[in-house]
Write a protein that holds these residues in place. Structure first.
Motif, short mmCIF file in Angstrom:
data_model
loop_
_atom_site.label_atom_id
_atom_site.label_comp_id
_atom_site.label_asym_id
_atom_site.label_seq_id
_atom_site.Cartn_x
_atom_site.Cartn_y
_atom_site.Cartn_z
N SER A 127 -33.41 -16.13 60.08
CA SER A 127 -34.96 -16.04 59.08
C SER A 127 -36.73 -16.72 59.31
N ASP A 128 -35.95 -18.13 60.31
CA ASP A 128 -37.46 -18.74 60.05
C ASP A 128 -38.10 -18.22 61.35
N VAL A 129 -37.47 -16.61 62.01
CA VAL A 129 -38.43 -16.09 63.03
C VAL A 129 -39.17 -15.27 62.64
N GLY A 130 -38.84 -14.77 61.41
CA GLY A 130 -39.34 -13.57 60.94
C GLY A 130 -38.43 -12.09 61.19
N ASN A 131 -39.62 -11.17 61.88
CA ASN A 131 -39.39 -10.02 61.88
C ASN A 131 -38.66 -10.09 63.58
N ASN A 132 -38.43 -10.88 63.94
CA ASN A 132 -37.83 -11.48 65.71
C ASN A 132 -36.40 -11.76 65.06
N LYS A 190 -16.07 -22.85 68.39
CA LYS A 190 -17.00 -23.43 68.14
C LYS A 190 -16.99 -22.66 66.52
N VAL A 191 -18.09 -23.41 65.94
CA VAL A 191 -18.55 -23.30 63.97
C VAL A 191 -19.92 -22.89 64.23
N LEU A 192 -20.36 -21.65 64.15
CA LEU A 192 -21.62 -20.98 63.65
C LEU A 192 -22.10 -21.28 62.81
N VAL A 193 -22.67 -21.28 61.84
CA VAL A 193 -23.34 -22.17 60.34
C VAL A 193 -24.56 -21.01 60.05
N LEU A 194 -25.12 -20.19 59.20
CA LEU A 194 -26.10 -18.98 59.02
C LEU A 194 -26.63 -19.43 57.46
N ASN A 195 -27.67 -20.02 57.20
CA ASN A 195 -27.70 -20.43 56.31
C ASN A 195 -29.20 -19.44 55.98
N GLU A 196 -28.75 -18.74 54.80
CA GLU A 196 -29.88 -17.74 54.50
C GLU A 196 -30.06 -16.09 54.96
N VAL A 197 -28.57 -15.82 55.17
CA VAL A 197 -27.83 -14.92 55.57
C VAL A 197 -28.99 -13.81 54.85
N ASP A 198 -28.71 -13.46 52.65
CA ASP A 198 -29.45 -12.00 52.51
C ASP A 198 -30.38 -12.20 52.81
N ARG A 199 -31.42 -13.08 53.92
CA ARG A 199 -32.59 -12.79 53.92
C ARG A 199 -33.21 -12.12 54.88
N ILE A 206 -23.69 -19.02 54.88
CA ILE A 206 -24.36 -19.45 53.18
C ILE A 206 -25.73 -17.97 52.67
N CYS A 207 -25.14 -17.76 51.42
CA CYS A 207 -26.39 -17.06 51.09
C CYS A 207 -26.46 -17.01 49.68
N ASN A 208 -27.96 -16.89 48.67
CA ASN A 208 -27.45 -16.87 47.35
C ASN A 208 -27.56 -16.23 46.76
#
Length: 354
Positions: free
Chosen positions: A100-105, A132-141, A166-168
């Motif tokens: 989500s750090d890259v916004g609309n992209n 391999k494990v991919l950890v994705l933060n703030e998936v809800d965004r 991971i999400c809130n």
């Protein structure tokens, strides 16, 4: 190093809080496989700690040799070439990022970058897992398009990689993604748990923490353990030895929101709305999440409202919080909330005292 990171448990067996989740994850890894997992819960409850412990349980000490990389990624689209820059935290066995750090992209990040990472196996799989494990933060965004792309990636490359999400707020994650994951809710710690952890950290640092100060830190933390430990460290930097009546220092942005709430209740006019808009914009430019600004502002307003208006203020906040998720210009929705609240508050004051 901050105390939050210094005393973070690195293994599931050393967890002080969420022990039952740690035991469940240990049994899951012992079966020889690990499904996609979605951790959800409010901020500061221990989601990241569980992820670190799970990675260590799967791969061993190798995951502790991490590197931080910020590099541009070139993505070929049908009509143009897109270049995005993304920071990742990785080891030979896992990659952690925040799409989500890259916004609309974010949709292109999920489609291309994660797809590229999912194709590669760990560099050294001898005695380790073959995925391999991919950890994705703030998936809800993530946008809805990005989440649908994520679903396809989870299906296509499930043999080569596992995703830990991971999400809130799990309600903002689409059903197809949730249905493909083992969803684990991480509950917020009680005030008693937070006091126990603060005493534990203070003891490790050789500090004597008075009961009264510990109780106030736990109450002010809003059941956020990370926030409580940061408050404890701030109190130690401000004054030590501790005193029982020592004040708990709030963060600058929280004090600023208290000031905004006083401005709103002090005067309801276009001129004051313009001033408040400038202060809200300043918070946004300092990377304070808009949802957090709206929630904190509502709580500060409710503290000073008559009972008759509290329910109405909560309804307005819920309405504009939903608008925040749908729109892109956050300042518009924050300002709209303030303008609508000013209107409702002024009408109530005129009818009550006019």
């Amino acid at each position: 190093m901050l105390w939050v990171d210094k005393y973070r448990p690195r293994r599931l067996q050393t967890l002080i809080l969420n022990k039952h989740i740690g035991e469940h994850l240990t049994q899951l890894v012992a079966t020889g496989d690990c499904p996609h997992i979605l951790f959800y819960g409010s901020p500061g409850v221990g989601k990241k700690t569980l992820v670190i412990g799970l990675l260590h349980q799967i791969y061993g000490d190798g995951v502790e040799k991490i590197r931080v990389e910020t590099k541009p990624w070139k993505i070929q689209l049908p009509s143009r070439n897109l270049e995005v820059e993304l920071t990742t935290l990785s080891s030979n066995y896992h990659v952690e990022m925040n799409p989500s750090d890259v916004g609309n992209n974010d949709r292109h990040v999920v489609q291309e970058i994660i797809k590229d990472m999912a194709k590669s196996r760990p560099l050294d799989i001898q005695g380790q897992r073959s995925f391999k494990v991919l950890v994705l933060n703030e998936v809800d965004r993530l946008s809805k398009d990005a989440q649908h792309s994520l679903r396809r990636t989870m299906e296509k490359y499930s043999s080569a990689c596992r995703l830990i999400l991971i999400c809130n707020n799990v309600s903002k994650v689409i059903d197809p993604v949730r249905s493909r994951c083992l969803c684990i809710r991480v509950a917020a710690p009680s005030q008693k748990d937070i006091m126990q952890m603060c005493q534990h950290v203070a003891g490790k640092e050789g500090l004597k923490l008075p009961e009264g100060l510990n109780t106030r830190i736990a109450a002010a933390s809003d059941r956020n353990l990370r926030r409580a430990l940061l408050m404890l460290e701030t109190c130690q930097a401000a004054k030590y030895p501790f005193s029982d009546d020592q004040p708990v220092q709030l963060t600058d942005w929280e004090l600023y929101i208290q000031e905004i709430a006083s401005d709103i209740l002090g005067e309801q006019s276009p001129k004051r709305l313009f001033v408040v808009r400038g202060k809200l914009y300043e918070l946004l430019t300092n990377c304070i999440p808009p949802e957090l600004i709206l929630r904190r502002l509502m709580l500060e307003l409710v503290k000073k409202l008559d009972d008759e208006l509290k329910h109405q203020a909560a309804q307005l906040a819920a309405f504009y919080e939903h608008r925040l998720q749908e729109g892109q210009k956050h300042i518009f929705h924050l300002e709209a909330f303030v303008a609508k609240f000013m209107s409702e508050y002024k009408n109530w004051a005129l009818s009550a005292f006019g």
